[in-house]
Design an enzyme around this catalytic site. Structure first.
Site, PDB file in Angstrom:
ATOM      1  N   ASP A 182     -37.933  72.827 -33.030  1.00 30.79           N
ATOM      2  CA  ASP A 182     -36.696  72.658 -33.809  1.00 30.79           C
ATOM      3  C   ASP A 182     -35.523  72.204 -32.923  1.00 30.79           C
ATOM      4  O   ASP A 182     -35.694  71.981 -31.716  1.00 30.79           O
ATOM      5  CB  ASP A 182     -36.391  73.985 -34.518  1.00 30.79           C
ATOM      6  CG  ASP A 182     -35.836  73.783 -35.927  1.00 30.79           C
ATOM      7  OD1 ASP A 182     -35.342  72.685 -36.228  1.00 30.79           O
ATOM      8  OD2 ASP A 182     -35.897  74.740 -36.718  1.00 30.79           O
ATOM      9  N   ASP A 238     -34.035  69.578 -44.327  1.00 34.41           N
ATOM     10  CA  ASP A 238     -35.061  70.516 -44.770  1.00 34.41           C
ATOM     11  C   ASP A 238     -35.373  70.324 -46.253  1.00 34.41           C
ATOM     12  O   ASP A 238     -34.487  70.028 -47.051  1.00 34.41           O
ATOM     13  CB  ASP A 238     -34.578  71.960 -44.581  1.00 34.41           C
ATOM     14  CG  ASP A 238     -34.653  72.391 -43.120  1.00 34.41           C
ATOM     15  OD1 ASP A 238     -35.027  71.568 -42.263  1.00 34.41           O
ATOM     16  OD2 ASP A 238     -34.330  73.562 -42.851  1.00 34.41           O
TER      17      ASP A 238
END
Ligand code: NAG
Length: 444
Positions: A182, A238
């Site tokens: 991430d 996302d």
């Protein structure tokens, strides 16, 4: 009083003038414009992929399960063990779903005394190696998460920037097969193309083939450069269990279609099918378009309580086969009727108009997959034209419907029309295509 009258009249007049001027942009007539991208599918040969990350993984898009979309930071090992058992009980690994992935929140806030990552004592007391072993004993793979910064995104746990080689060795020693990496809390002025290749090298040096899934949200356009360093890269925000977000991610991911191929894939994020905030038609569209885009198919719902209807979507072997096709060419949007997607997503008004799209891509065995996606509010007739994919009108083809699981009795010429419900998506494979030289496998 008089002042108020003139002021209100002024406002009314201003609104009327604005509405008149905007009618071209907002009215339905404009929305019926048909847009073709004119992709000649016969020329869509696989890229000469000199830049593939050389760990031998990801020859087809990754398939598996992750607890993130449903649990986020409430994940623990009981949930993961339970879902591993459910994967096996539901026979999902034999459909291809064989990676079990634990996202953010598995690790402790601080490293141990030697500086190694360790699992959270409360939520993962048996440690990550035990979970990996459990997966391996059942013929599955096991994946973990870290971050190219100081702390992980949602849970603020210790992360890997500056510790890449040590952490990669730790992952390898636990038997980890996949790393999602991430993009939060990194050093200033270090763009992702400075940070992500370090972990790539570290994973390679660990000596264990570990699928490397970059997650920098498309910030530095990774499709253009990440093929050399990773097996997949996120292209956008996302995913959410919401229809406008599915539309947005599909459109964003589509832009980078030509960069995907065996060894390195565009990633529009995990699947939301089964999480309950979208209709079955919407989940069918989500699954269809992700499959055609050669996206990773990562189940994102709780498997111990999944409904029969949602499981049926995940288990559509014909759609899965499109995703896992050996040619590995990402399908794309080839035509649309209706206003641009952003406007469609925000403006209720335009949803009353027809908004339909055709997506397509070549498959192995001289076949073509085509999808008719209805993004509007009403049932609509969608025309699939040979013209949109560079085929001559005289070409004929056999058609199979991958959601109804039926072959059509008549061969189709120049295209065909299908009626599709609002927010649903029909998927068709054309085969035995006549009078056309297909170059798909020739390497030209
Ligand atoms: C590391 O990279 C080399 C050369 O690029 C490759 O041959 C090797 O298989 C890689 N090893 C792993 C574990 O990924």
């Amino acid at each position: 009083m008089e002042y108020l009258f003139w002021r209100n009249l002024g406002i009314v007049a201003a609104v009327a003038i604005f509405a008149w001027k905007a009618r071209g942009r907002l009215g339905c007539s404009q929305l019926f414009d048909r847009t073709h991208t004119k992709w000649d599918i016969r020329k869509a040969v696989p890229l000469e992929r000199r830049m593939v990350y050389d760990n031998g993984l990801g020859q087809t898009p990754l398939m598996g399960w992750s607890g993130w979309n449903f649990y986020e930071c409430t994940i623990n090992e009981k949930i993961v063990y339970g879902n591993m058992d459910a994967l096996v009980r539901l026979d999902l690994p034999s459909y291809g779903y064989n990676y079990v992935i634990v996202d953010d929140c598995w690790s402790a806030y601080k490293r141990d005394k030697e500086g190694n990552l360790r699992s959270d004592k409360k939520t993962f007391p048996s440690g990550m190696k035990a979970l990996a072993d459990y997966a391996h004993e059942r013929g599955m793979k096991f994946g973990l998460y870290s971050d190219a910064g100081r702390m992980t995104c949602k849970c603020h746990r210790a992360a890997s920037e500056g510790h890449e080689f040590r952490d990669a060795r730790t992952f390898a020693s636990w038997g980890i097969d996949y790393l999602k990496y991430d993009n939060c809390f990194h050093k200033k002025n270090r763009p992702s193309h400075a940070r992500y290749p370090v972990m790539s090298e570290a994973l390679n040096k660990s000596g264990r083939p570990i699928f490397y899934a970059m997650c920098e949200w498309g910030e530095d356009h990774p499709a253009v450069w990440a093929g050399k360093y990773a097996n997949s890269w996120r292209t956008s925000l996302d995913v959410k269990d919401r229809w406008p977000r599915i539309e947005l991610l599909a459109d964003d991911n589509n832009l980078w279609a030509s960069y995907a191929g065996p060894g390195g894939w565009n990633d529009p994020d995990m699947l939301q099918v089964g999480n309950g905030r979208m209709s079955l038609a919407e989940y069918r569209s989500h699954f269809s378009i992700w499959s055609i885009m050669k996206a990773p198919l990562i189940i994102g719902c709780e498997l111990r309580t999944i409904t029969k209807e949602h499981l049926e979507i995940y288990k559509n072997t014909e759609i899965i086969a499109v995703n896992q096709d050996s040619l590995g060419i990402q399908g794309r949007k080839v035509s649309r009727i209706g206003q641009s997607e952003v406007i469609t997503s925000c403006l209720t008004l335009t949803k009353l108009c027809v908004t339909t799209q055709v997506w397509a891509g070549p498959l192995s065995g001289d076949r073509i997959v085509m999808a008719a996606w209805n993004r509007g509010w009403k049932r609509a007739l969608i025309t699939i034209n040979w013209y949109d994919i560079g085929l001559e009108p005289s070409v004929t083809a056999s058609v199979r419907d991958l959601w109804k699981h039926e072959d059509w009795t008549q061969r189709q010429k120049d295209g065909f029309e299908v009626e599709i419900d609002s927010h649903d998506c029909g998927v068709y494979i054309l085969s035995n295509i006549s009078m056309v030289e297909l170059y798909f496998n020739s390497g030209r």
